[in-house]
Design a protein around this motif. Structure first.
Motif, PDB file in Angstrom:
ATOM      1  N   LEU A  11     -39.389  19.523 -33.315  1.00 22.22           N
ATOM      2  CA  LEU A  11     -39.749  18.935 -32.111  1.00 22.22           C
ATOM      3  C   LEU A  11     -41.416  18.978 -31.920  1.00 22.22           C
ATOM      4  O   LEU A  11     -42.284  18.375 -31.382  1.00 22.22           O
ATOM      5  CB  LEU A  11     -39.086  19.714 -30.874  1.00 22.22           C
ATOM      6  CG  LEU A  11     -39.492  19.288 -29.393  1.00 22.22           C
ATOM      7  CD1 LEU A  11     -39.444  17.697 -29.374  1.00 22.22           C
ATOM      8  CD2 LEU A  11     -38.641  20.107 -28.712  1.00 22.22           C
ATOM      9  N   THR A  86     -42.655  14.801 -38.213  1.00 25.95           N
ATOM     10  CA  THR A  86     -41.914  15.849 -37.592  1.00 25.95           C
ATOM     11  C   THR A  86     -42.306  17.044 -38.389  1.00 25.95           C
ATOM     12  O   THR A  86     -42.381  18.407 -37.930  1.00 25.95           O
ATOM     13  CB  THR A  86     -40.357  15.883 -37.371  1.00 25.95           C
ATOM     14  OG1 THR A  86     -39.802  15.714 -38.480  1.00 25.95           O
ATOM     15  CG2 THR A  86     -40.035  14.946 -36.216  1.00 25.95           C
ATOM     16  N   GLU A 144     -37.253  18.907 -22.993  1.00 25.65           N
ATOM     17  CA  GLU A 144     -36.887  18.951 -24.533  1.00 25.65           C
ATOM     18  C   GLU A 144     -36.739  20.549 -25.077  1.00 25.65           C
ATOM     19  O   GLU A 144     -35.984  20.890 -25.843  1.00 25.65           O
ATOM     20  CB  GLU A 144     -37.518  18.203 -25.604  1.00 25.65           C
ATOM     21  CG  GLU A 144     -37.262  16.594 -25.341  1.00 25.65           C
ATOM     22  CD  GLU A 144     -37.761  15.681 -26.196  1.00 25.65           C
ATOM     23  OE1 GLU A 144     -37.402  15.576 -27.254  1.00 25.65           O
ATOM     24  OE2 GLU A 144     -38.868  15.241 -26.055  1.00 25.65           O
TER      25      GLU A 144
END
Length: 383
Positions: A11, A86, A144
């Motif tokens: 993330l 990522t 998130e």
């Protein structure tokens, strides 16, 4: 690396990339920060990855190749390769740990010090005081992080929920929609204060957040919102009282069964079915009998939620002279999926050709009830 740590780092990498207004320039800066020669950077940015095949591997090589692949994808079809992107943040973090001399250049290139996700979460929290576009991006990012249990994100979101007066209403409602991620007793005073501010555009979400967290001190304030001029607020108050299963609210919810807005009436009926008890059932039954309206299917559904205790009375209602009530009984009986309901539904499906106020056949309602019952029974059997 644990699955959770891996998810946190992925993330982090993705959000690092998404923050870039000029992703190709960002990629080039990261390439330069690895300390590779200018010729290698030029080759990577032009998409000539084959020219890099003979470069000697070292700690910076994996990051360099990863960013080069991302740059090639961006230059080719303009799409962000999530699998590649990522990994940039985690690789930069690892490289900074292995080669401290690169920590400064990598920090400048990435847009903040590459000391891990915590630094980016801190940036997001600070951005809640920036312009509206940045605030909305920041709250989404914090949510998130909260899904992954990041402590700084949880603390930042708790701060948002604790004082509605300092928050953009959209930021506020976004946070409260996910209150179960981070809410605890510390946010109760702020939510009660927001709930008392009935002119605030987020008061509906305040009520629902209190209900989600089980704050029973909010019940009087939520009950008062049933008289709010905004139907969305009244609907939210009904939902909140249903979630809290607040028996003391049954009289006030009963009054909302006559609300001028149909979806408030429906939500009030659902709330009464969630609360349960003889008083709630009696209110729903009386409203259905008195209304004699085929559009009152929300009342039939709410009554059906009481289960076996209501089946005999519903079967008796299938013999009422009023076709509207017989049709409503069919809908309710189908939702109970009770064995006792099937013969009555079968009889009406075959023989009751009377028409309701809206022009539909009672037999059609009975057939729909049978289908509903069989569908529920099949689902129950399969599980």
């Amino acid at each position: 690396m644990t699955d959770r740590r891996d998810a946190v780092l992925r993330l982090w990498g993705r959000l690092l990339y998404e923050r870039q207004g000029e992703p190709l320039a960002w990629a080039e800066a990261v390439l330069q920060a690895t300390g590779r020669p200018p010729t290698a950077v030029t080759a990577a940015m032009s998409g000539r990855l084959d020219a890099l095949a003979d470069s000697p591997p070292d700690h910076a090589w994996l990051l360099f190749r990863t960013v080069a692949k991302l740059a090639a994808n961006l230059r080719g079809d303009g799409h962000y390769d999530a699998d590649v992107g990522t990994r940039i943040g985690p690789l930069a973090l690892r490289l900074g740990e292995l080669e401290p001399r690169l920590t400064g250049p990598l920090g400048d290139a990435l847009g903040h010090l590459p000391d891990g996700p915590a630094s980016l979460v801190t940036v997001h929290a600070a951005e809640l005081s920036r312009n509206r576009t940045i605030r909305l991006r920041a709250i989404d990012a914090l949510l998130e992080w909260a899904e992954l249990g990041h402590p700084q994100a949880l603390a930042a979101l708790s701060e948002v929920a604790s004082d509605h007066r300092t928050q953009d209403v959209t930021v506020w409602t976004k946070a409260l929609n996910r209150i179960v991620l981070f809410g605890d007793a510390s946010v109760e005073p702020g939510l009660l204060r927001a709930l008392a501010d009935t002119g605030h555009r987020g008061v509906r979400w305040s009520a629902l957040a209190c209900a989600e967290l089980g704050f029973r001190r909010a019940v009087p304030l939520i009950t008062a919102l049933l008289e709010h001029p905004d139907p969305m607020v009244r609907e939210g108050a009904c939902e909140a009282l249903g979630l809290l299963e607040e028996h003391a609210a049954v009289p006030a919810l009963t009054a909302r069964l006559n609300d001028e807005t149909d979806w408030v009436r429906s939500r009030a009926a659902l709330a009464l079915s969630q609360i349960g008890g003889d008083q709630a059932l009696a209110a729903l039954w009386q409203a259905m009998i008195e209304r004699r309206n085929p559009k009152a299917s929300h009342l039939a559904s709410a009554i059906a939620a009481f289960g076996p205790p209501v089946v005999d009375d519903l079967i008796a209602l299938t013999t009422d002279p009023d076709p509207d009530l017989r049709a409503l009984a069919c809908r309710a009986l189908g939702s109970t999926a009770d064995d006792r309901a099937l013969p009555a539904l079968g009889r009406l499906a075959a023989h009751d050709l009377a028409r309701t106020t809206l022009g539909g056949l009672v037999a059609t309602a009975a057939k729909q009830g049978l289908r509903t019952a069989h569908r529920i029974r099949a689902r129950t059997t399969s599980t």
